[in-house]
Design a protein around this motif. Structure first.
Motif, PDB file in Angstrom:
ATOM      1  N   GLY A 107    -101.942 145.690 -53.827  1.00  0.00           N
ATOM      2  CA  GLY A 107    -102.155 146.174 -55.196  1.00  0.00           C
ATOM      3  C   GLY A 107    -103.566 146.702 -55.400  1.00  0.00           C
ATOM      4  O   GLY A 107    -103.765 147.767 -55.990  1.00  0.00           O
ATOM      5  N   LYS A 108    -104.538 145.958 -54.911  1.00  0.00           N
ATOM      6  CA  LYS A 108    -105.943 146.347 -55.060  1.00  0.00           C
ATOM      7  C   LYS A 108    -106.220 147.704 -54.424  1.00  0.00           C
ATOM      8  O   LYS A 108    -106.814 148.589 -55.044  1.00  0.00           O
ATOM      9  N   TYR A 109    -105.780 147.880 -53.193  1.00  0.00           N
ATOM     10  CA  TYR A 109    -106.076 149.115 -52.484  1.00  0.00           C
ATOM     11  C   TYR A 109    -105.160 150.266 -52.882  1.00  0.00           C
ATOM     12  O   TYR A 109    -105.522 151.432 -52.744  1.00  0.00           O
ATOM     13  N   ARG A 110    -103.986 149.963 -53.410  1.00  0.00           N
ATOM     14  CA  ARG A 110    -103.089 151.026 -53.895  1.00  0.00           C
ATOM     15  C   ARG A 110    -103.761 151.762 -55.059  1.00  0.00           C
ATOM     16  O   ARG A 110    -103.646 152.977 -55.191  1.00  0.00           O
ATOM     17  N   LYS A 111    -104.480 151.010 -55.896  1.00  0.00           N
ATOM     18  CA  LYS A 111    -105.188 151.619 -57.023  1.00  0.00           C
ATOM     19  C   LYS A 111    -106.236 152.617 -56.539  1.00  0.00           C
ATOM     20  O   LYS A 111    -106.542 153.585 -57.232  1.00  0.00           O
ATOM     21  N   ASN A 112    -106.795 152.387 -55.367  1.00  0.00           N
ATOM     22  CA  ASN A 112    -107.803 153.281 -54.785  1.00  0.00           C
ATOM     23  C   ASN A 112    -107.173 154.342 -53.891  1.00  0.00           C
ATOM     24  O   ASN A 112    -107.884 155.042 -53.172  1.00  0.00           O
ATOM     25  N   HIS A 113    -105.839 154.418 -53.910  1.00  0.00           N
ATOM     26  CA  HIS A 113    -105.098 155.403 -53.105  1.00  0.00           C
ATOM     27  C   HIS A 113    -105.369 155.248 -51.610  1.00  0.00           C
ATOM     28  O   HIS A 113    -105.500 156.232 -50.877  1.00  0.00           O
ATOM     29  N   CYS A 114    -105.468 154.007 -51.161  1.00  0.00           N
ATOM     30  CA  CYS A 114    -105.689 153.718 -49.742  1.00  0.00           C
ATOM     31  C   CYS A 114    -104.380 153.301 -49.083  1.00  0.00           C
ATOM     32  O   CYS A 114    -103.520 152.667 -49.711  1.00  0.00           O
ATOM     33  N   LEU A 115    -104.234 153.656 -47.826  1.00  0.00           N
ATOM     34  CA  LEU A 115    -103.115 153.195 -47.020  1.00  0.00           C
ATOM     35  C   LEU A 115    -103.503 151.856 -46.402  1.00  0.00           C
ATOM     36  O   LEU A 115    -104.591 151.735 -45.837  1.00  0.00           O
ATOM     37  N   VAL A 116    -102.635 150.878 -46.540  1.00  0.00           N
ATOM     38  CA  VAL A 116    -102.884 149.559 -45.953  1.00  0.00           C
ATOM     39  C   VAL A 116    -101.964 149.382 -44.756  1.00  0.00           C
ATOM     40  O   VAL A 116    -100.744 149.494 -44.871  1.00  0.00           O
ATOM     41  N   ALA A 117    -102.561 149.133 -43.601  1.00  0.00           N
ATOM     42  CA  ALA A 117    -101.793 148.904 -42.372  1.00  0.00           C
ATOM     43  C   ALA A 117    -102.038 147.465 -41.933  1.00  0.00           C
ATOM     44  O   ALA A 117    -103.176 147.031 -41.825  1.00  0.00           O
ATOM     45  N   VAL A 118    -100.942 146.728 -41.716  1.00  0.00           N
ATOM     46  CA  VAL A 118    -101.048 145.333 -41.292  1.00  0.00           C
ATOM     47  C   VAL A 118    -100.551 145.225 -39.854  1.00  0.00           C
ATOM     48  O   VAL A 118     -99.442 145.651 -39.537  1.00  0.00           O
ATOM     49  N   TYR A 119    -101.391 144.658 -39.011  1.00  0.00           N
ATOM     50  CA  TYR A 119    -101.056 144.456 -37.607  1.00  0.00           C
ATOM     51  C   TYR A 119    -100.879 142.966 -37.366  1.00  0.00           C
ATOM     52  O   TYR A 119    -101.736 142.171 -37.733  1.00  0.00           O
ATOM     53  N   GLN A 120     -99.745 142.611 -36.769  1.00  0.00           N
ATOM     54  CA  GLN A 120     -99.434 141.202 -36.522  1.00  0.00           C
ATOM     55  C   GLN A 120     -99.363 140.938 -35.032  1.00  0.00           C
ATOM     56  O   GLN A 120     -98.793 141.737 -34.284  1.00  0.00           O
ATOM     57  N   SER A 121     -99.925 139.817 -34.630  1.00  0.00           N
ATOM     58  CA  SER A 121     -99.842 139.422 -33.228  1.00  0.00           C
ATOM     59  C   SER A 121     -98.390 139.189 -32.859  1.00  0.00           C
ATOM     60  O   SER A 121     -97.611 138.665 -33.651  1.00  0.00           O
ATOM     61  N   GLY A 122     -98.049 139.562 -31.658  1.00  0.00           N
ATOM     62  CA  GLY A 122     -96.690 139.362 -31.177  1.00  0.00           C
ATOM     63  C   GLY A 122     -96.622 138.200 -30.206  1.00  0.00           C
ATOM     64  O   GLY A 122     -97.614 137.519 -29.939  1.00  0.00           O
TER      65      GLY A 122
END
Length: 87
Positions: free
Chosen positions: A35-50
């Motif tokens: 939500g925070k970064y969506r307001k700044n029009h940023c793409l959020v990428a989440v990387y998870q350990s496998g």
């Protein structure tokens, strides 16, 4: 959790460990960050350990890519040879 904000690219990358990716508290924090970064029009990428072997999977990918590159090289060579024979 590691968070890297790249303002120049409007990108936020978040890295989670195996333990963190299944933690409900972390998931709540992620929703807040979205939500925070969506307001700044940023793409959020989440990387998870496998759970698989990074070495083995990378090796398999490299072998596959090398084989594919060889196939494309042969196809290019055939097209070039055919074009030269016709011209």
């Amino acid at each position: 959790m590691e968070i890297n904000v790249r303002d120049d690219m409007k990108l936020v990358d978040i890295w989670l460990t195996n333990t963190e990716k299944d933690d409900p508290e972390i998931q709540t924090q992620l929703r807040e960050l979205y939500g925070k970064y969506r307001k700044n029009h940023c793409l959020v990428a989440v990387y998870q350990s496998g759970s698989r072997s990074l070495y083995e999977d990378t090796l398999a990918l490299l072998v596959c890519n090398k084989g594919r590159a060889a196939e494309l090289d042969v196809q290019r060579s055939k097209r070039k040879h055919t074009a030269a024979a016709e011209g």
